[in-house]
Design a protein around this motif. Structure first.
Motif: not given
Length: 404
Positions: A361-374
């Protein structure tokens, strides 16, 4: 008399030339030294600026609140069953990173920062951006029909753009090709899929560009087109234009035709059983990119910095193309998205193949990133609504799609 005078002047002339050259070299040396010093000072200032920004983000009250809430989410929502890696970053600064479980259950090899995971459909953005990379350089056109590259392709009106945004109407190769594949022990290739489509003409789902239908065939055909244009395997092409330049040293395209790299995780189903290889595992582009959470963050940041693409190309990629159904869900060129009435966008892609889950996930407005791999199937990985609320400290509407 003239010869003795000339004989005396020659050494003086050589001495004068030597001194002149020495002065010039000295000046060049001083200039070179100044350039080196200036470069070092500039690098030091940049490093100090990065360290200052990093410390400011990590020490801010909002980050500390997020870290506490993320830890609560990790331990009580994902739970002990989670087998994989999670990373959260703000403006490129990692604020939360955890690893749990095993890359190989039988050998008890623990997951760490170099463990690579099958990204499944989160591979699609890499292929989509590779197509846009070629488009930017005039190597192909988004309105090119597939017949330009495969003259016998039986589906008229299907263009590269319609493959990218899943509006082609092509049948899903995961369902329609199996009956034509006589040797289940042999891996299928992208070219095999194209040949089957050309020879047997499986019925399309709908006419091109009449609606959205997420379909892996689109990216299978896209990868075959890229290989036709570049005259090299997709894996080596992505390595050359993305992975190596960005320092993504733990990222690659893999199929079971070759030995698995040392850090590659094994895929397990929900009960912890190893998932067997099937013929479709040989097809790339719709899946089969392997990576780590830290490498994906490098990819994420490169898409912000202008390192790879100008804004005009990114706007093409992030533009929504399907409006048959009301709501905030849409699809761009290789990216899923949530598009809010105020114009805010969340750009993301999930993946699911065999036992592998991926969330990016890339939250463009505030440059936040979420990555989950399993590497052990667990649908709870896709329910990221709690994390979205944590990262924005308010309600964020829109439940996301599971799987690809």
């Amino acid at each position: 008399m003239r010869k003795p005078i000339l004989a005396m002047l020659k050494p003086l002339l050589f001495l004068w030339i030597f001194l002149l050259l020495s002065r010039c070299q000295s000046a060049d040396s001083r200039e070179s030294s100044h350039a080196v010093l200036y470069e070092r000072i500039t690098r030091a200032k940049i490093a100090d600026s990065i360290a200052e920004r990093r410390n400011a983000i990590l020490n801010s009250p909002s980050t500390i609140r997020m870290q506490e809430a993320l830890d609560e989410y990790y331990h009580h929502f994902l739970g002990k069953r989670f087998n994989g890696a999670i990373l959260v970053a703000r403006k490129g600064v990692v604020i939360y990173e955890k690893y749990q479980g095993y890359a190989d259950f039988s050998k008890h090899i623990p997951i760490d920062e170099h463990t690579t995971f099958q990204l499944a459909s989160t591979s699609k953005p890499f292929l989509a951006m590779a197509v846009l990379w070629l488009y930017q350089r005039g190597k192909l056109n988004l309105n090119d029909p597939v017949q330009k590259y495969f003259p016998n392709f039986p589906y008229q009106g299907v263009t590269i753009k319609l493959l990218l945004n899943h509006r082609s109407g092509l049948p899903n190769y995961l369902y329609c090709c199996q009956s034509y594949w006589k040797d289940p022990s042999r891996l299928m290739t992208n070219q095999d899929v194209v040949r089957i489509l050309c020879k047997y003409h499986p019925k399309p789902v709908f006419k091109p560009d009449t609606r959205f239908n997420y379909c892996n065939t689109n990216y299978c055909v896209l990868a075959a087109i890229v290989e036709e244009v570049t005259h090299e395997p997709l894996g080596s092409f992505l390595q050359r234009i993305f992975f190596e330049p960005l320092g993504m040293h733990d990222t690659y395209v893999y199929t079971p035709r070759e030995p698995a790299p040392a850090h590659q995780s094994i895929s397990y189903d929900a009960r912890g059983r190893k998932v067997r290889t099937v013929p479709f595992d040989g097809v790339v582009g719709d899946k089969n990119v392997y990576s780590t959470v830290e490498d994906l963050l490098k990819w994420d940041q490169a898409l912000y910095s202008g390192t790879l693409f100008p804004d005009s190309i990114l706007q093409l990629a992030y533009k929504p193309y399907s409006f048959e159904h009301p709501g905030i869900h849409n699809y761009g060129l290789g990216w899923r998205m949530l598009v809010y009435p105020d114009g805010q966008q969340i750009i993301y892609h999930n993946g699911w193949w065999h036992g592998n889950n991926s969330v990016f996930y890339r939250f463009l407005k505030d440059t936040t990133t979420l990555i989950i791999l399993s590497n052990r199937y667990d649908p709870i990985v896709y329910h990221v609504q709690p994390v979205m609320k944590i990262l924005h400290e308010n309600d964020v509407e829109g439940e996301v799609d599971e799987g690809g």
